[in-house]
Structures are given as C-alpha cells and as structure tokens.
Design a protein around this motif. Structure first.
Motif, PDB file in Angstrom:
ATOM      1  N   LEU A   6      -6.035   0.258  -2.728  1.00  0.00           N
ATOM      2  CA  LEU A   6      -6.082   1.282  -1.685  1.00  0.00           C
ATOM      3  C   LEU A   6      -7.450   1.338  -1.025  1.00  0.00           C
ATOM      4  O   LEU A   6      -7.565   1.458   0.201  1.00  0.00           O
ATOM      5  CB  LEU A   6      -5.724   2.651  -2.261  1.00  0.00           C
ATOM      6  CG  LEU A   6      -4.255   2.864  -2.612  1.00  0.00           C
ATOM      7  CD1 LEU A   6      -4.072   4.171  -3.375  1.00  0.00           C
ATOM      8  CD2 LEU A   6      -3.399   2.856  -1.362  1.00  0.00           C
ATOM      9  N   ALA A   7      -8.504   1.259  -1.832  1.00  0.00           N
ATOM     10  CA  ALA A   7      -9.860   1.317  -1.280  1.00  0.00           C
ATOM     11  C   ALA A   7     -10.130   0.127  -0.364  1.00  0.00           C
ATOM     12  O   ALA A   7     -10.719   0.281   0.718  1.00  0.00           O
ATOM     13  CB  ALA A   7     -10.884   1.365  -2.420  1.00  0.00           C
ATOM     14  N   ILE A  60       0.840  -1.207   0.000  1.00  0.00           N
ATOM     15  CA  ILE A  60       0.000   0.000   0.000  1.00  0.00           C
ATOM     16  C   ILE A  60       0.871   1.252   0.000  1.00  0.00           C
ATOM     17  O   ILE A  60       0.607   2.208  -0.735  1.00  0.00           O
ATOM     18  CB  ILE A  60      -0.965  -0.014   1.206  1.00  0.00           C
ATOM     19  CG1 ILE A  60      -2.010  -1.108   1.047  1.00  0.00           C
ATOM     20  CG2 ILE A  60      -1.624   1.343   1.409  1.00  0.00           C
ATOM     21  CD1 ILE A  60      -2.906  -0.974  -0.158  1.00  0.00           C
ATOM     22  N   ARG A  70       0.667   3.914  -2.898  1.00  0.00           N
ATOM     23  CA  ARG A  70       0.358   5.322  -2.605  1.00  0.00           C
ATOM     24  C   ARG A  70       1.421   6.245  -3.180  1.00  0.00           C
ATOM     25  O   ARG A  70       1.108   7.303  -3.726  1.00  0.00           O
ATOM     26  CB  ARG A  70       0.250   5.534  -1.101  1.00  0.00           C
ATOM     27  CG  ARG A  70      -1.054   5.100  -0.527  1.00  0.00           C
ATOM     28  CD  ARG A  70      -1.125   5.421   0.953  1.00  0.00           C
ATOM     29  NE  ARG A  70      -2.416   5.035   1.482  1.00  0.00           N
ATOM     30  CZ  ARG A  70      -2.615   4.553   2.690  1.00  0.00           C
ATOM     31  NH1 ARG A  70      -1.598   4.395   3.530  1.00  0.00           N
ATOM     32  NH2 ARG A  70      -3.817   4.225   3.093  1.00  0.00           N
ATOM     33  N   GLU A 122      -9.152  -1.297   7.166  1.00  0.00           N
ATOM     34  CA  GLU A 122      -8.710  -0.580   8.368  1.00  0.00           C
ATOM     35  C   GLU A 122      -9.908  -0.071   9.166  1.00  0.00           C
ATOM     36  O   GLU A 122      -9.907  -0.135  10.396  1.00  0.00           O
ATOM     37  CB  GLU A 122      -7.792   0.582   7.994  1.00  0.00           C
ATOM     38  CG  GLU A 122      -6.383   0.155   7.645  1.00  0.00           C
ATOM     39  CD  GLU A 122      -5.466   1.334   7.382  1.00  0.00           C
ATOM     40  OE1 GLU A 122      -5.942   2.420   6.962  1.00  0.00           O
ATOM     41  OE2 GLU A 122      -4.250   1.166   7.590  1.00  0.00           O
ATOM     42  N   ALA A 123     -10.922   0.434   8.473  1.00  0.00           N
ATOM     43  CA  ALA A 123     -12.125   0.902   9.160  1.00  0.00           C
ATOM     44  C   ALA A 123     -12.850  -0.264   9.835  1.00  0.00           C
ATOM     45  O   ALA A 123     -13.318  -0.147  10.980  1.00  0.00           O
ATOM     46  CB  ALA A 123     -13.057   1.619   8.177  1.00  0.00           C
ATOM     47  N   HIS A 167      -7.898  -1.628   1.268  1.00  0.00           N
ATOM     48  CA  HIS A 167      -7.073  -1.428   2.456  1.00  0.00           C
ATOM     49  C   HIS A 167      -7.735  -0.450   3.434  1.00  0.00           C
ATOM     50  O   HIS A 167      -7.813  -0.708   4.641  1.00  0.00           O
ATOM     51  CB  HIS A 167      -5.690  -0.919   2.041  1.00  0.00           C
ATOM     52  CG  HIS A 167      -4.807  -0.566   3.185  1.00  0.00           C
ATOM     53  ND1 HIS A 167      -4.243  -1.510   4.010  1.00  0.00           N
ATOM     54  CD2 HIS A 167      -4.401   0.645   3.661  1.00  0.00           C
ATOM     55  CE1 HIS A 167      -3.522  -0.908   4.934  1.00  0.00           C
ATOM     56  NE2 HIS A 167      -3.600   0.393   4.742  1.00  0.00           N
ATOM     57  N   GLN A 168      -8.222   0.667   2.928  1.00  0.00           N
ATOM     58  CA  GLN A 168      -8.867   1.666   3.799  1.00  0.00           C
ATOM     59  C   GLN A 168     -10.143   1.117   4.427  1.00  0.00           C
ATOM     60  O   GLN A 168     -10.406   1.337   5.610  1.00  0.00           O
ATOM     61  CB  GLN A 168      -9.147   2.939   3.005  1.00  0.00           C
ATOM     62  CG  GLN A 168      -7.881   3.686   2.650  1.00  0.00           C
ATOM     63  CD  GLN A 168      -8.088   4.763   1.602  1.00  0.00           C
ATOM     64  OE1 GLN A 168      -9.123   4.830   0.938  1.00  0.00           O
ATOM     65  NE2 GLN A 168      -7.089   5.614   1.434  1.00  0.00           N
ATOM     66  N   ALA A 169     -10.935   0.401   3.646  1.00  0.00           N
ATOM     67  CA  ALA A 169     -12.164  -0.187   4.187  1.00  0.00           C
ATOM     68  C   ALA A 169     -11.841  -1.234   5.249  1.00  0.00           C
ATOM     69  O   ALA A 169     -12.522  -1.329   6.281  1.00  0.00           O
ATOM     70  CB  ALA A 169     -12.996  -0.799   3.061  1.00  0.00           C
TER      71      ALA A 169
END
Length: 196
Positions: free
Chosen positions: A129-130, A94, A98, A136-137, A132-134
């Motif tokens: 990336l999306a 990631i 990024r 993490e949430a 990964h972010q989801a």
C-alpha cells in the motif's frame, strides 16, 4: 516485451483503434497480448506469494474489467499498453489488500527499500500500500519517472527495453530509475524531522 515498431501490424492497428475507443479492438488487443498480460499477472501473484488475494488468471480478468472504465490517456505503443495493464493489476491487488486491511487494522509501517531485487519480495500488505501511494504521488509530479517504475519494478522490463519504449538511451532510463527510486525511498521513509 516489444513496442509497436516490433509488433505485428495487426497489433499496432489494434492499439490505435483501442486508443480511439473501439471496444471490439480493445477486446481483440487483450486477446492478442493475452500471453504477455498473463505473464505480468503471474509475476504479480508470485511477488505477493501467500499474501496474494487472487490467482493470476483471476487477477488478469479483473484488471481487464478495469480497462472498460479507463479515462483518457493513450496507448501509443505496446509497452505503454502493458504498463497500463500492470497498473490496472496493481490497482486490483491494492483494492483487495485495502479491503483485507480494513478488517484487520494491524501494525505500522516499517522502513521500506525500493530496488529491482526487492520487487519480487514485496509481500507485506502495508508495504505494498505504501509503495502504491508513493507511486501515485510520483505520477502526479513526474509521469515519466512513474512509468519507468511501473515498467521495471512491476512489469520486469529491462532498462534496454524501457529505453527503447521511451525513445531514450539505456543510460537515461537508468538515471530515471535512480531518480524515481530516490523520490520513492524518501516518500516511503521520511526523515524524523518531516514526520514531526
């Protein structure tokens, strides 16, 4: 994949010592599980295909460096150690994606699905990336569900292996996967009303 109960006593002891902060034990654990960790790295590199910013060995070694900066959180068994390693590898990828995207700054996201068959095909940097972010949430909301996603989607563990590692039935592991998948699908594809 195996858990501590199935691991040689030496590996179980290394996990306990590494969890207590013993750097030499962490190094020995890395060496003892190198083949399994390298399998995870190869899977990650294969999944990304041409978009992979690293080779499997480089990815594994960069993830290993992240182990040294690890804050808290235990490794009660081998599967959780491997899940952590998979997260560390994902973090390295990631960060590289990024950095690449910061240079390119291209395009928007498209509709993303998340299923076991899809794991091998995630190659779009924006999609990665999306996800990964989801994830993490989700980890902030329900760490158990996030762990199931890490083990199945990123590590390639079967539901029987996940169930054994988490001390639940295979059916429960499947339900947890479905619940996590629904959450992530919603997070990755919000309805138009929510985006307004």
């Amino acid at each position: 994949m195996s858990n501590t109960a199935d691991s040689p006593p030496a590996v179980a002891a290394l996990i306990a010592r590494a969890d207590a902060g013993d750097v030499r034990a962490r190094d020995a654990l890395f060496a003892a599980l190198y083949d399994e960790l390298h399998r995870l790295a190869r899977r990650e590199v294969r999944r990304l295909g041409d978009l992979s910013p690293l080779g499997a060995t480089t990815l594994l070694h960069e993830a290993y460096l992240a182990f040294g900066t690890r804050d808290g959180g235990g490794f009660p068994d081998e599967s959780r150690f491997l899940a952590y390693a998979a997260r560390a590898m994902r973090g390295v990828v990631i960060d590289r994606v990024r950095a690449t995207q910061a240079v390119k700054r291209g395009g928007g996201l498209h509709v993303i699905t998340l299923d076991a068959a899809h794991a091998a095909d995630v190659g779009d940097p924006q999609e990665l990336l999306a996800i990964h972010q989801a994830l993490e949430a989700l980890e902030q909301i329900d760490p158990v569900l996030a762990n199931v996603v890490d083990l199945h989607f990123f590590c390639g563990f079967t539901f029987a292996e996940i169930a054994q590692a988490n001390g639940v039935s295979t059916r429960t592991a499947l339900r947890q996967w479905e619940k996590a998948r629904l959450y992530l699908r919603h997070a990755l594809n919000p309805s138009p009303e929510e985006g307004a």
